[in-house]
Design an enzyme around this catalytic site. Structure first.
Site, PDB file in Angstrom:
ATOM      1  CE  LYS A 143      -2.196  -1.352   3.729  1.00  0.00           C
ATOM      2  NZ  LYS A 143      -1.678  -2.719   3.821  1.00  0.00           N
ATOM      3  N   GLY A 188       3.901  -1.397   8.765  1.00  0.00           N
ATOM      4  CA  GLY A 188       4.917  -0.536   8.173  1.00  0.00           C
ATOM      5  C   GLY A 188       4.722  -0.420   6.681  1.00  0.00           C
ATOM      6  CD  GLN A 244      -2.837  -3.340  10.883  1.00  0.00           C
ATOM      7  OE1 GLN A 244      -3.763  -2.551  10.964  1.00  0.00           O
ATOM      8  NE2 GLN A 244      -1.715  -3.123  11.537  1.00  0.00           N
TER       9      GLN A 244
END
Length: 430
Positions: free
Chosen positions: A16, A40, A225
Site C-alpha cells: 500500500k 509498516g 493491515q
C-alpha cells in the site's frame, strides 16, 4: 474533485505504501485512519528506502498535508523517532505538513508489557501479535479508560489519568501475568515531555478534512493491515484490533461516507500473511521460498519472514464486496517471473462441496482446500515496462483472469519496488 481510499485486500503487506506514494502526486491531503505502529509501509524512491509506521507516506511530497486520524492508536515515541529521522534526511516535518488528531488514543508502556506478557502466557496458542501494545490500547479505548492525545499534551490531565488507571494495570500485570508493574514516576515525566513536543501538531482532524472537501482538494485515505485482518470481517481471532476496511475511514477520520468517491484495493500478485491463522494457499515448498526471496518478504515492522502462497481470489472477492472496490492496484507482479505454471485459487473445497466466499469461523476455514486454476508463466523481465500493452502475453493473460475473477477493473500495476516501476492504466484521481 475525487477522494480516494486505499485498502489492502489480503492480510496486509500488499504494498500500500508505494501506491499511496504514487497517488499522492495528485493529492493535496493524505489521511491515515486506523491501526498503529504494528504495520509498516516501505517505499523506494530514487533507490533510497523509507519505512513509515505512523506518518502517512505522502510526507515525502512537498506541499502535501498529512493527517493522523482519531482511529489510529499512537506510540508517541515511535512518531517522534520517525519525525527525527525524516528531518535528519533533509525533510521538513511540522504543523504545516503533519497534524495529529486530539482524539487519537495513546499507546502507553503498560499496553506493550501487557501485549508481550499475554502472548508469552498463551504459548503455542499465541496469535502472533507484534507486541507493540496495539490491542491493549484499543481495549482501553472501548473500555473508556484510554489516554488520548488531548491528555498527553496536558500534564495535569495526564497525571490524573495515569493515577486512575495504573492500580488496575499493575494488579493485572503482577497478579495474573507475573510481570513487572509501573510507577507513576516511571511514566509521567517522559510522556509529558513527548506531549510537549507533539503539542504544536495537535488539531481537530475531522474539521481539517471537511475544510479540504469544501475547497475541492483531492484527499487520499490510507489504512494499515488488510481486509482479512479486520476485527469484524477478518479471520477472527487472528486479526488486528481495528477496522482496515473502507468503512473504517468514516469513524477513523471523521468524514461522511458520501465524501468517499473511489476505493482502490491493493492486491499482491500472490498472497502473504504474518503470524498465526489459516492460510489455504500457503506454499511450504520451493515456490514459497522463491516468493520470500524474490519478493523480500520480511516484515518492515518486525523483520519476521512472511508466509507466502498463490493468489487467492476467494479472499480477493470478499474484499471487493466488503470495501465496495472501484479499482485494483496489482503489486509485486515481477516476483512471479520464472514461475511456471502459475496458480490462482478460484474456490475452496470443503466436505465435498465448493464455496466461493470466506467461511465465518476458523474451524471451517482450516478444513478448506484450495481449488486452483493454472496459467502459463513468463520469463521476461517486467521491471522496465511502463505500458500495459508491452507486457508479455502470459502476463497480460494472468492480469485478465485476475480481473475477471475479482470483477473489478485493474487501474495500476507495479512491476518493481521503485516509485517509477509502475504502469498506470487508469488514474483514480482522473
Amino acid at each position: 474533485m475525487p477522494n480516494v481510499v486505499v485498502v489492502g485486500t489480503q492480510w496486509g503487506d500488499e504494498g500500500k505504501g508505494k501506491i499511496v506514494d504514487l497517488l499522492t502526486r495528485q493529492a493535496q491531503m493524505v489521511v491515515r485512519y486506523q491501526g498503529g505502529n504494528n504495520a509498516g509501509h516501505t517505499l523506494v524512491v530514487g533507490g533510497e528506502k523509507f519505512i513509515f509506521h505512523l506518518i502517512p507516506s505522502g510526507i515525502l511530497h512537498p506541499g502535501t498535508q498529512c493527517l493522523i486520524g482519531n482511529g489510529v492508536v499512537l506510540d508517541p515515541e515511535v512518531l517522534l523517532l520517525e519525525i527525527d529521522r525524516l528531518t535528519g534526511r533533509g525533510y521538513e516535518v511540522g504543523p504545516e505538513n503533519l497534524r495529529l488528531s486530539e482524539r487519537t488514543h495513546v499507546i502507553m508502556p503498560y499496553h506493550q508489557r501487557l501485549d508481550v506478557a499475554r502472548e508469552e502466557r498463551k504459548g503455542a496458542g499465541k496469535i502472533g501479535t507484534t507486541g507493540r501494545g496495539i490491542g491493549p490500547c484499543y481495549e482501553d479505548k472501548v473500555g473508556r479508560r484510554g489516554i488520548r492525545v488531548a491528555d498527553l499534551v496536558d500534564p495535569d490531565a495526564l497525571k490524573a489519568k495515569l493515577a486512575e488507571v495504573l492500580p488496575e494495570k499493575n494488579f493485572y500485570l503482577e497478579k495474573f501475568l507475573g510481570a513487572q508493574p509501573f510507577t507513576l514516576e516511571e511514566i509521567l515525566p517522559k510522556y509529558a515531555e513527548m506531549g510537549a513536543r507533539l503539542k504544536p501538531l495537535v488539531a481537530n482532524v475531522s474539521v481539517l478534512i471537511n475544510e479540504a472537501v469544501k475547497q475541492g482538494k483531492n484527499i487520499l485515505f490510507e489504512g494499515a493491515q488488510g481486509t482479512h485482518l479486520d476485527i469484524d470481517h477478518g479471520t477472527y481471532p487472528f486479526v488486528t484490533s481495528s477496522n482496515p476496511v473502507a468503512g473504517g475511514v468514516c469513524t477513523g477520520a471523521g468524514v461522511g461516507p458520501g465524501q468517499l468517491h473511489q476505493v482502490m484495493g491493493i492486491v499482491k500478485a500472490y498472497t502473504t500473511r504474518v503470524g498465526g491463522g489459516p492460510f489455504p494457499t500457503e506454499c511450504l515448498d520451493a515456490v514459497g521460498d522463491h516468493l520470500v526471496e524474490c519478493g523480500a518478504e520480511f516484515g518492515s515492522t518486525t523483520g519476521r519472514r512472511r508466509r507466502c502462497g498463490w493468489l487467492d481470489t476467494v479472499v480477493l472477492k470478499d474484499a471487493a464486496r466488503l470495501n465496495g472496490l472501484t479499482g485494483l492496484a496489482i503489486t509485486k507482479l515481477d516476483v512471479l517471473t520464472t514461475l511456471d505454471p502459475l496458480k490462482i485459487c478460484v474456490a475452496y473445497e470443503v466436505e465435498g462441496g465448493l464455496r466461493h466466499t470466506m467461511p465465518g469461523t476458523i474451524r471451517e476455514l482450516e478444513r478448506c482446500r484450495p481449488v486452483f486454476e493454472e496459467l502459463p508463466g513468463w520469463r521476461e523481465d517486467l521491471r522496465g515496462v511502463r505500458v500495459f500493452e508491452e507486457l508479455p502475453r502470459a502476463t497480460k493473460n494472468y492480469l485478465k483472469r485476475l480481473k475477471e475473477l475479482a470483477d473489478v477493473p485493474i487501474q495500476i500495476v507495479s512491476v518493481g519496488p521503485d516509485r517509477e516501476e509502475t504502469i498506470v492504466i487508469d488514474n483514480p484521481f482522473g
